[in-house]
Write a protein that holds these residues in place. Structure first.
Motif, mmCIF file in Angstrom:
data_model
loop_
_atom_site.group_PDB
_atom_site.id
_atom_site.type_symbol
_atom_site.label_atom_id
_atom_site.label_comp_id
_atom_site.label_asym_id
_atom_site.label_seq_id
_atom_site.Cartn_x
_atom_site.Cartn_y
_atom_site.Cartn_z
ATOM 1 N N LEU A 156 -7.298 -7.607 6.135
ATOM 2 C CA LEU A 156 -7.219 -8.384 7.372
ATOM 3 C C LEU A 156 -8.490 -9.193 7.609
ATOM 4 O O LEU A 156 -8.435 -10.364 8.011
ATOM 5 N N PHE A 157 -9.641 -8.569 7.353
ATOM 6 C CA PHE A 157 -10.905 -9.221 7.684
ATOM 7 C C PHE A 157 -11.498 -10.045 6.550
ATOM 8 O O PHE A 157 -12.520 -10.712 6.751
ATOM 9 N N THR A 158 -10.876 -10.032 5.377
ATOM 10 C CA THR A 158 -11.460 -10.774 4.257
ATOM 11 C C THR A 158 -10.571 -11.900 3.749
ATOM 12 O O THR A 158 -10.902 -12.538 2.747
ATOM 13 N N VAL A 159 -9.439 -12.151 4.410
ATOM 14 C CA VAL A 159 -8.616 -13.303 4.039
ATOM 15 C C VAL A 159 -8.608 -14.285 5.205
ATOM 16 O O VAL A 159 -8.971 -13.955 6.337
ATOM 17 N N GLY A 160 -8.193 -15.516 4.931
ATOM 18 C CA GLY A 160 -8.141 -16.521 5.973
ATOM 19 C C GLY A 160 -7.214 -16.124 7.100
ATOM 20 O O GLY A 160 -6.243 -15.395 6.902
ATOM 21 N N LEU A 201 0.825 -1.211 0.000
ATOM 22 C CA LEU A 201 0.000 0.000 0.000
ATOM 23 C C LEU A 201 0.859 1.261 0.000
ATOM 24 O O LEU A 201 0.532 2.252 -0.647
ATOM 25 N N LYS A 202 1.967 1.201 0.715
ATOM 26 C CA LYS A 202 2.842 2.371 0.799
ATOM 27 C C LYS A 202 3.600 2.601 -0.502
ATOM 28 O O LYS A 202 3.737 3.741 -0.975
ATOM 29 N N GLU A 203 4.103 1.533 -1.099
ATOM 30 C CA GLU A 203 4.931 1.634 -2.294
ATOM 31 C C GLU A 203 4.143 1.510 -3.590
ATOM 32 O O GLU A 203 4.728 1.542 -4.678
ATOM 33 N N LYS A 204 2.825 1.360 -3.476
ATOM 34 C CA LYS A 204 1.945 1.209 -4.645
ATOM 35 C C LYS A 204 2.403 0.043 -5.508
ATOM 36 O O LYS A 204 2.659 0.169 -6.708
ATOM 37 N N ASN A 205 2.470 -1.115 -4.860
ATOM 38 C CA ASN A 205 2.951 -2.320 -5.534
ATOM 39 C C ASN A 205 2.153 -3.528 -5.048
ATOM 40 O O ASN A 205 2.591 -4.265 -4.155
ATOM 41 N N PHE A 206 0.973 -3.728 -5.642
ATOM 42 C CA PHE A 206 0.130 -4.845 -5.231
ATOM 43 C C PHE A 206 0.693 -6.196 -5.676
ATOM 44 O O PHE A 206 0.184 -7.233 -5.243
ATOM 45 N N PHE A 207 1.737 -6.200 -6.471
ATOM 46 C CA PHE A 207 2.373 -7.462 -6.837
ATOM 47 C C PHE A 207 2.988 -8.126 -5.597
ATOM 48 O O PHE A 207 3.008 -9.346 -5.475
ATOM 49 N N GLU A 208 3.497 -7.303 -4.685
ATOM 50 C CA GLU A 208 4.046 -7.849 -3.437
ATOM 51 C C GLU A 208 2.943 -8.519 -2.621
ATOM 52 O O GLU A 208 3.134 -9.616 -2.080
ATOM 53 N N LEU A 209 1.788 -7.874 -2.517
ATOM 54 C CA LEU A 209 0.690 -8.450 -1.768
ATOM 55 C C LEU A 209 0.197 -9.739 -2.430
ATOM 56 O O LEU A 209 -0.079 -10.736 -1.751
ATOM 57 N N GLN A 210 0.100 -9.712 -3.758
ATOM 58 C CA GLN A 210 -0.351 -10.911 -4.479
ATOM 59 C C GLN A 210 0.568 -12.095 -4.176
ATOM 60 O O GLN A 210 0.107 -13.217 -3.924
ATOM 61 N N TRP A 211 1.877 -11.866 -4.208
ATOM 62 C CA TRP A 211 2.834 -12.943 -3.943
ATOM 63 C C TRP A 211 2.644 -13.509 -2.545
ATOM 64 O O TRP A 211 2.678 -14.727 -2.345
ATOM 65 N N ASN A 212 2.391 -12.626 -1.593
ATOM 66 C CA ASN A 212 2.238 -13.079 -0.211
ATOM 67 C C ASN A 212 0.872 -13.704 0.045
ATOM 68 O O ASN A 212 0.751 -14.563 0.925
ATOM 69 N N LEU A 213 -0.137 -13.293 -0.698
ATOM 70 C CA LEU A 213 -1.427 -13.979 -0.581
ATOM 71 C C LEU A 213 -1.315 -15.415 -1.084
ATOM 72 O O LEU A 213 -1.955 -16.326 -0.531
ATOM 73 N N ASP A 214 -0.519 -15.639 -2.111
ATOM 74 C CA ASP A 214 -0.268 -17.008 -2.568
ATOM 75 C C ASP A 214 0.446 -17.802 -1.475
ATOM 76 O O ASP A 214 0.128 -18.977 -1.223
ATOM 77 N N ARG A 215 1.419 -17.187 -0.829
ATOM 78 C CA ARG A 215 2.113 -17.831 0.296
ATOM 79 C C ARG A 215 1.127 -18.130 1.418
ATOM 80 O O ARG A 215 1.163 -19.203 2.034
ATOM 81 N N HIS A 216 0.232 -17.188 1.659
ATOM 82 C CA HIS A 216 -0.754 -17.334 2.726
ATOM 83 C C HIS A 216 -1.672 -18.526 2.439
ATOM 84 O O HIS A 216 -2.019 -19.294 3.343
ATOM 85 N N ASN A 217 -2.080 -18.686 1.195
ATOM 86 C CA ASN A 217 -2.885 -19.846 0.805
ATOM 87 C C ASN A 217 -2.173 -21.144 1.179
ATOM 88 O O ASN A 217 -2.796 -22.092 1.682
ATOM 89 N N ALA A 218 -0.860 -21.199 0.928
ATOM 90 C CA ALA A 218 -0.096 -22.411 1.229
ATOM 91 C C ALA A 218 -0.037 -22.667 2.734
ATOM 92 O O ALA A 218 -0.139 -23.816 3.184
ATOM 93 N N PHE A 219 0.118 -21.597 3.522
ATOM 94 C CA PHE A 219 0.118 -21.778 4.976
ATOM 95 C C PHE A 219 -1.207 -22.362 5.450
ATOM 96 O O PHE A 219 -1.250 -23.217 6.343
ATOM 97 N N LEU A 220 -2.304 -21.883 4.861
ATOM 98 C CA LEU A 220 -3.629 -22.340 5.276
ATOM 99 C C LEU A 220 -3.841 -23.826 5.026
ATOM 100 O O LEU A 220 -4.718 -24.438 5.642
ATOM 101 N N ASP A 221 -3.044 -24.415 4.150
ATOM 102 C CA ASP A 221 -3.125 -25.852 3.941
ATOM 103 C C ASP A 221 -2.602 -26.628 5.144
ATOM 104 O O ASP A 221 -2.920 -27.808 5.313
#
Length: 428
Positions: free
Chosen positions: A308-312, A256-276
């Protein structure tokens, strides 16, 4: 390998994280902390500040939180993370009766109470450590790692802080002691534990401690503060239910600070893997980091809350963030003061400046309650640009999803839509 199951109540947990010493206005540094705990003649005194928390329980309940994560509450030398007695409430906060009154009042409202277990290290003023320094043959000596060949003897300390002495986690006596502490407070109303500095403790240590605790308290929830490392492996080997999701925290404010949602996308993919493997504890603020509103501004801070409230995950909100509080973490003595503030005597005394943020948080908590499957939801990306992101949080237990749009191309805004495309929440 872990054989336990995380308690069912955790799937609905939305917590409010507070730092009690700061929240209640207790001094936390040096002579000020010592003086607050003693009369002029050196006799110890108790100040019943924990009662201050009772006035906030209705606020917690009305916002929709159902758990309170307490920072350190046990007797310590200064800031709470330098314990001198695990079986005693810090006299700057009160006594055991004050704590029992708090847990009873919380439980009457359906609010779980989680404690901060600072079990990696203790204060250099801990009586057992003082005895161990004086006599290498005493029973207490096995609790620490002390080089008696040096003059004076030198103990292993936490991350170079001489005032924080590491416990010897290879010692069966340390495992026994920590088990007894957790069991003791479980019978006094503690429903769960945050294990401070869990990244610094060998995971196998917890695999010895936690089964004993769960034998007495089968519904206890335990998660570790893990900043770096293999999250899934640490959770599995230790037997902890979860660990803190620092990777997602960093990606959220940074993207959000650096205007780079690619970083968030990469970490959401990581987050999906943790949820497994496990459901991480998620947050956008805590007692150790600069406030999210200071880091990225008030408007973008609300977008971070939407994620925060809309992801696992098991979401925790650091006290004051829901009011738009600001505060800078600084690496100096007193550098935590801004992020660990005292709170008014009651919620009625809060500034009206926080009403907008509080209203948004109320709506987000209500959203989480309406769609409880978000606890284990996986995300899929629909639109990915530097300043524009659309993702779906997908129900893993049946049909349905929520679509979340984040846009920081101009005025920061977020829109949440249900599976029919109907807008159910808008922030701009």
């Amino acid at each position: 390998m872990s054989q336990h199951s995380t308690p069912d109540w955790v799937s609905h947990l939305i917590g409010w994280h507070i730092y009690p010493l700061g929240f209640c206005g207790a001094p936390t540094r040096g002579d000020h902390a010592w003086v607050d705990k003693h009369d002029e003649d050196g006799a110890e005194r108790v100040t019943h500040r924990l009662r201050h928390l009772l006035a906030w329980l209705d606020y917690v309940q009305e916002l929709g939180f159902n758990a309170i994560q307490l920072g350190p509450i046990f007797d310590s030398a200064s800031h709470g993370y330098d314990t001198v007695d695990f079986f005693r409430i810090d006299p700057r906060l009160g006594d055991e009766e004050d704590f029992l009154a708090f847990t009873r009042a919380a439980h009457e409202r359906g609010i779980k109470v989680l404690a901060d277990g600072v079990f990696n290290h203790v204060s250099e003023h801990h009586p057992s450590f003082i005895r161990a320094l004086e006599d290498q043959n005493c029973e207490e000596a096995q609790l620490f790692r002390i080089d008696y060949a040096q003059d004076p003897p030198q103990a292993e300390c936490f991350e170079g802080h001489g005032a924080l002495v590491n416990l010897n986690h290879d010692s069966p006596e340390v495992a026994k002691h920590i088990s007894e502490v957790m069991i003791y407070w479980g019978y006094r109303g503690i429903d769960g534990w945050r294990l401070d500095a869990a990244y610094a403790v060998p995971p196998v240590f917890w695999s010895k401690v936690l089964p004993q605790v769960r034998d007495e308290h089968p519904e206890v929830f335990v998660y570790g503060e893990v900043i770096h490392g293999d999250y899934a492996a640490i959770a599995e080997e230790s037997g902890m239910d979860s660990v803190t999701q620092y990777e997602l925290w960093k990606a959220l404010w940074s993207s959000l600070k650096e205007k780079n949602f690619f970083e968030l996308q990469w970490n959401l993919d990581r987050h999906n893997a943790f949820l497994d493997s496990f459901v991480p504890v998620t947050f956008i603020g805590n007692h150790d980091v600069t406030r999210i509103a200071t880091q990225i501004g008030a408007e973008k801070a609300l977008l971070a809350a939407v994620v925060l409230f809309t992801v696992g995950g098991v979401p925790l909100v650091y006290y004051g963030d829901e009011q738009g509080y600001t505060g800078l973490k600084e690496e100096r003595e007193g550098g935590d003061d801004q992020i660990r503030p005292a709170m008014p005597d009651s919620p009625e005394e809060l500034s009206p400046l926080g009403e907008h943020a509080c209203r948004i948080y109320h709506q987000l908590i209500a959203l989480r309650r309406t769609y409880p499957w978000l606890h284990i939801a996986r995300t899929e990306i629909d639109v990915l640009e530097n300043e524009h992101l659309v993702y779906r949080s997908i129900n893993q237990e049946g049909e349905g999803h929520l679509q979340v749009e984040l846009d920081i191309r101009d005025t920061p805004r977020a829109v949440v839509r249900d599976a029919t495309g109907t807008e159910i929440l808008s922030i701009s």
